[in-house]
Design an enzyme around this catalytic site. Structure first.
Site, PDB file in Angstrom:
ATOM      1  N   LYS A  23       0.750  -1.423  -0.634  1.00 17.62           N
ATOM      2  CA  LYS A  23       0.386  -0.446   0.240  1.00 17.62           C
ATOM      3  C   LYS A  23       0.927   1.391   0.370  1.00 17.62           C
ATOM      4  CE  LYS A  23      -3.566   2.443   3.189  1.00 17.62           C
ATOM      5  NZ  LYS A  23      -2.148   3.220   3.506  1.00 17.62           N
ATOM      6  N   ASN A  24       1.825   1.291   0.938  1.00 15.98           N
ATOM      7  CA  ASN A  24       2.577   2.956   0.736  1.00 15.98           C
ATOM      8  C   ASN A  24       3.610   2.950   0.403  1.00 15.98           C
ATOM      9  OD1 ASN A  24       0.577   3.310   2.589  1.00 15.98           O
ATOM     10  ND2 ASN A  24       2.002   3.632   4.179  1.00 15.98           N
ATOM     11  N   ASP A 118     -11.250  12.562   3.777  1.00 19.92           N
ATOM     12  CA  ASP A 118     -11.634  10.995   4.079  1.00 19.92           C
ATOM     13  C   ASP A 118     -11.264  10.857   5.520  1.00 19.92           C
ATOM     14  OD1 ASP A 118      -9.180  10.506   4.739  1.00 19.92           O
ATOM     15  OD2 ASP A 118      -8.205   8.848   3.182  1.00 19.92           O
TER      16      ASP A 118
HETATM   17  C1  EPZ Z   1       1.125   8.911   2.936  1.00 14.87           C
HETATM   18  O1  EPZ Z   1      -0.129   9.605   2.701  1.00 14.87           O
HETATM   19  C2  EPZ Z   1       0.527   7.269   3.242  1.00 14.87           C
HETATM   20  N1  EPZ Z   1      -0.595   7.005   2.226  1.00 14.87           N
HETATM   21  C3  EPZ Z   1      -0.363   7.532   4.559  1.00 14.87           C
HETATM   22  O2  EPZ Z   1      -0.663   6.528   5.237  1.00 14.87           O
HETATM   23  C4  EPZ Z   1      -0.007   8.176   5.739  1.00 14.87           C
HETATM   24  O3  EPZ Z   1      -0.405   8.015   6.143  1.00 14.87           O
HETATM   25  C5  EPZ Z   1       0.384   9.556   5.923  1.00 14.87           C
HETATM   26  O4  EPZ Z   1       2.058   9.525   4.156  1.00 14.87           O
HETATM   27  C6  EPZ Z   1       2.051  10.456   6.160  1.00 14.87           C
HETATM   28  O5  EPZ Z   1       2.735   9.221   6.724  1.00 14.87           O
HETATM   29  C7  EPZ Z   1       0.289   6.403   1.863  1.00 14.87           C
HETATM   30  O6  EPZ Z   1       1.422   6.176   1.472  1.00 14.87           O
HETATM   31  C8  EPZ Z   1      -0.402   5.384   0.083  1.00 14.87           C
HETATM   32  P1  EPZ Z   1       1.158  13.305   3.170  1.00 14.87           P
HETATM   33  P2  EPZ Z   1      -0.376  10.943   2.176  1.00 14.87           P
HETATM   34  O7  EPZ Z   1       0.451  14.160   1.569  1.00 14.87           O
HETATM   35  O8  EPZ Z   1       0.845  11.067   0.869  1.00 14.87           O
HETATM   36  C9  EPZ Z   1      -1.216  17.638   4.613  1.00 14.87           C
HETATM   37  C10 EPZ Z   1      -2.107   4.920   6.419  1.00 14.87           C
HETATM   38  O9  EPZ Z   1      -2.706   3.874   7.138  1.00 14.87           O
HETATM   39  N2  EPZ Z   1      -0.989  17.921   2.892  1.00 14.87           N
HETATM   40  O10 EPZ Z   1       2.510  12.837   4.100  1.00 14.87           O
HETATM   41  O11 EPZ Z   1      -1.587  11.191   1.689  1.00 14.87           O
HETATM   42  C11 EPZ Z   1      -2.280  16.475   4.598  1.00 14.87           C
HETATM   43  O12 EPZ Z   1      -3.334  17.139   4.712  1.00 14.87           O
HETATM   44  C12 EPZ Z   1      -2.337   6.184   5.467  1.00 14.87           C
HETATM   45  O13 EPZ Z   1      -1.298   3.824   5.793  1.00 14.87           O
HETATM   46  C13 EPZ Z   1      -1.145  19.124   2.428  1.00 14.87           C
HETATM   47  O14 EPZ Z   1      -1.341  20.140   3.398  1.00 14.87           O
HETATM   48  O15 EPZ Z   1       0.269  12.205   2.961  1.00 14.87           O
HETATM   49  C14 EPZ Z   1      -2.225  15.452   6.306  1.00 14.87           C
HETATM   50  O16 EPZ Z   1      -2.550  16.776   7.143  1.00 14.87           O
HETATM   51  C15 EPZ Z   1      -3.331   6.067   5.830  1.00 14.87           C
HETATM   52  N3  EPZ Z   1      -1.047  19.447   1.424  1.00 14.87           N
HETATM   53  C16 EPZ Z   1      -0.624  15.826   5.949  1.00 14.87           C
HETATM   54  O17 EPZ Z   1      -0.267  16.654   4.229  1.00 14.87           O
HETATM   55  C17 EPZ Z   1      -0.457  18.541   0.702  1.00 14.87           C
HETATM   56  O18 EPZ Z   1      -0.634  18.697  -0.281  1.00 14.87           O
HETATM   57  C18 EPZ Z   1       0.327  15.026   5.886  1.00 14.87           C
HETATM   58  O19 EPZ Z   1       0.036  14.056   4.125  1.00 14.87           O
HETATM   59  C19 EPZ Z   1      -0.554  17.999   1.089  1.00 14.87           C
HETATM   60  C20 EPZ Z   1      -0.748  17.311   2.338  1.00 14.87           C
END
Ligand code: EPZ
Length: 421
Positions: A23-24, A118
């Site tokens: 997944k990640n 979500d």
């Molecule tokens: C990845 O999500 C993972 N998903 C998440 O895994 C994980 O929790 C997260 O990284 C943090 O480690 C996958 O790899 C598929 P982010 P991602 O962009 O990339 C904010 C799990 O349980 N943000 O690092 O979507 C955002 O709203 C999951 O396995 C902005 O504000 O996470 C959040 O608060 C769920 N603007 C924070 O940053 C943006 O343009 C972190 O998001 C992008 C993000």
């Protein structure tokens, strides 16, 4: 009924091997395969629901996606590609946004549905957009679709407001074929980013600094498809450690790296679970009931947000009280009400929760709300009197190929029951 059914069954004992980080890490490499015309082969991938969704996205784009062996997937991106990921597919799985960078780089255009928020927070995409715009892309949202196009992507210096995993991945996969150098500052440092960069470099990309906050990418003309093995799943490994903390016992986890789990191991160590490295993973031992320690989530190498629901479940069973602070997502405590149904003593306000350990949780029907929250409820059931039924188990299936089987192999009484076909 479709559920995980869990009963306490004493301490865990034995050895399990973690699956690939499908997944990640894997989904991102599937998307990145779009960059290389031809056939890419990815190993150590496991069938989870989110991968099914990503493969449907790939097929909609015009790439072939077939299982060609056990845990071995072939992506045929020979082309021609239709650079579009429709709403029905994107809403099944957020990581479909990861096709945006590769499609722009390869096709000069992309139409990807906006995924929306979500269960764990608002999950904005502004950093993805600003970074691509800095590289010369035009982007607008039209009828819920991100419409992006560019004549040529050009290298740029991009400073992220926050080390977003998804933005770092999208920008990296756009920059590899851009003209000139891209410098990504305040980049995410998660091991999955390093795994993606190593994959891209083996395809011919010129990326340095992945795993640090500054990543430099020298754009190249083209990439060549390769065979690659996806890293082991550190979140799955950490889930098994948390289960060992809740149930007690001694477990060995193979196929992972302790340095990917340093902060988790440190915190669990303070709580009373000894974690040490082995040649192919780690081993953990817990002889007595653990005690409470405060936890705050942070981007890597901090305590990962994905472990937060799990550590809350663990803290609900230990001696003492702790404060848990969630610094990455704005709404990740929804599962606390489910733990209340099991007798947990947790007070949550905004980004903080005060967790007071109770002597014994009590099994109850509970509902998974996202992948890690669901896993946390399964883990909590290992220390609960009576039966815990975790409903909506498909959330867990999105990321864990066989959580019940792994825990069962360690002696836990966990079954994944399915409705008759
Ligand atoms: C990845 O999500 C993972 N998903 C998440 O895994 C994980 O929790 C997260 O990284 C943090 O480690 C996958 O790899 C598929 P982010 P991602 O962009 O990339 C904010 C799990 O349980 N943000 O690092 O979507 C955002 O709203 C999951 O396995 C902005 O504000 O996470 C959040 O608060 C769920 N603007 C924070 O940053 C943006 O343009 C972190 O998001 C992008 C993000």
């Amino acid at each position: 009924m479709d559920a995980f059914v869990v009963r306490a069954n004493g301490p865990l004992s034995g050895t399990v091997r973690v699956c690939g980080a499908t997944k990640n890490a894997g989904l991102k490499q599937v998307a990145a395969a779009l960059l290389a015309p031809g056939v890419t082969l990815l190993r150590n991938l496991h069938p989870v629901l989110d991968l099914d969704a990503m493969l449907d996205v790939m097929r909609a784009i015009g790439a072939g996606a077939e299982w060609t062996g056990e845990n071995e997937l072939t992506i045929d991106a020979s082309g021609p590609l239709t650079p579009e990921a429709p709403y029905e597919l994107v809403t099944r799985m957020r990581a479909s946004i990861n096709v945006l960078g590769p499609l722009l780089a390869r096709c000069g255009e992309a139409r990807v549905a906006m995924p929306g928020g979500d269960n764990i927070g608002s999950r904005k995409l502004d950093m993805h957009f600003r970074g691509l715009q800095a590289m010369g892309a035009d982007l607008e949202i039209v009828h819920g679709l991100i419409e992006a196009r560019c004549r040529t992507l050009c290298g740029a210096r991009i400073v992220l407001d926050f080390p977003s995993v998804g933005a770092t991945e999208n920008l990296l996969t756009a920059a590899v074929l851009a003209k000139g150098q891209t410098v990504l500052d305040n980049a995410a440092r998660e091991p999955e980013i390093s795994d993606l960069a190593a994959f891209l470099n083996r395809m011919g990309a010129q990326i340095s600094g992945a795993g640090s906050s500054t990543i430099e990418v020298d754009g190249v003309e083209s990439l060549t498809p390769i065979e690659n093995e996806v890293m082991g799943d550190r979140i799955e490994a950490g889930t098994i450690l948390m289960a060992c903390g809740v149930a007690g016992g001694e477990v060995t986890v193979e196929g992972t790296r302790l340095d990917h789990l340093e902060m988790v191991a440190l915190k669990l160590g303070e709580m009373g679970l000894d974690v040490s490295p082995t040649p192919d993973g780690l081993t953990a031992r817990c002889d007595e009931r653990m005690h409470a320690v405060d936890v705050a989530t942070l981007p890597y190498p901090g305590f990962a947000t994905d472990f937060m629901p799990l550590v809350v479940a663990l803290l609900a069973t230990v001696v003492g009280s702790a404060i848990v602070t969630e610094n990455v997502f704005d709404n990740r405590f929804g599962f606390v009400d489910e733990l209340h149904r099991m007798g947990a003593d947790i007070r949550n306000e905004g980004r903080h929760a005060v967790v007071r350990g109770v002597d014994r949780l009590s099994g109850a029907p509970v509902r998974a709300q996202d992948v890690r929250a669901g896993a946390a409820l399964v883990v909590a059931g290992l220390a609960a009197d009576g039966e815990t039924r975790v409903l909506d188990p498909y959330h867990v299936d999105r990321g864990y190929p066989d959580l019940a089987g792994q825990l069962h192999a360690l002696g836990a009484d966990v079954r994944r029951v399915r409705p008759p076909a």
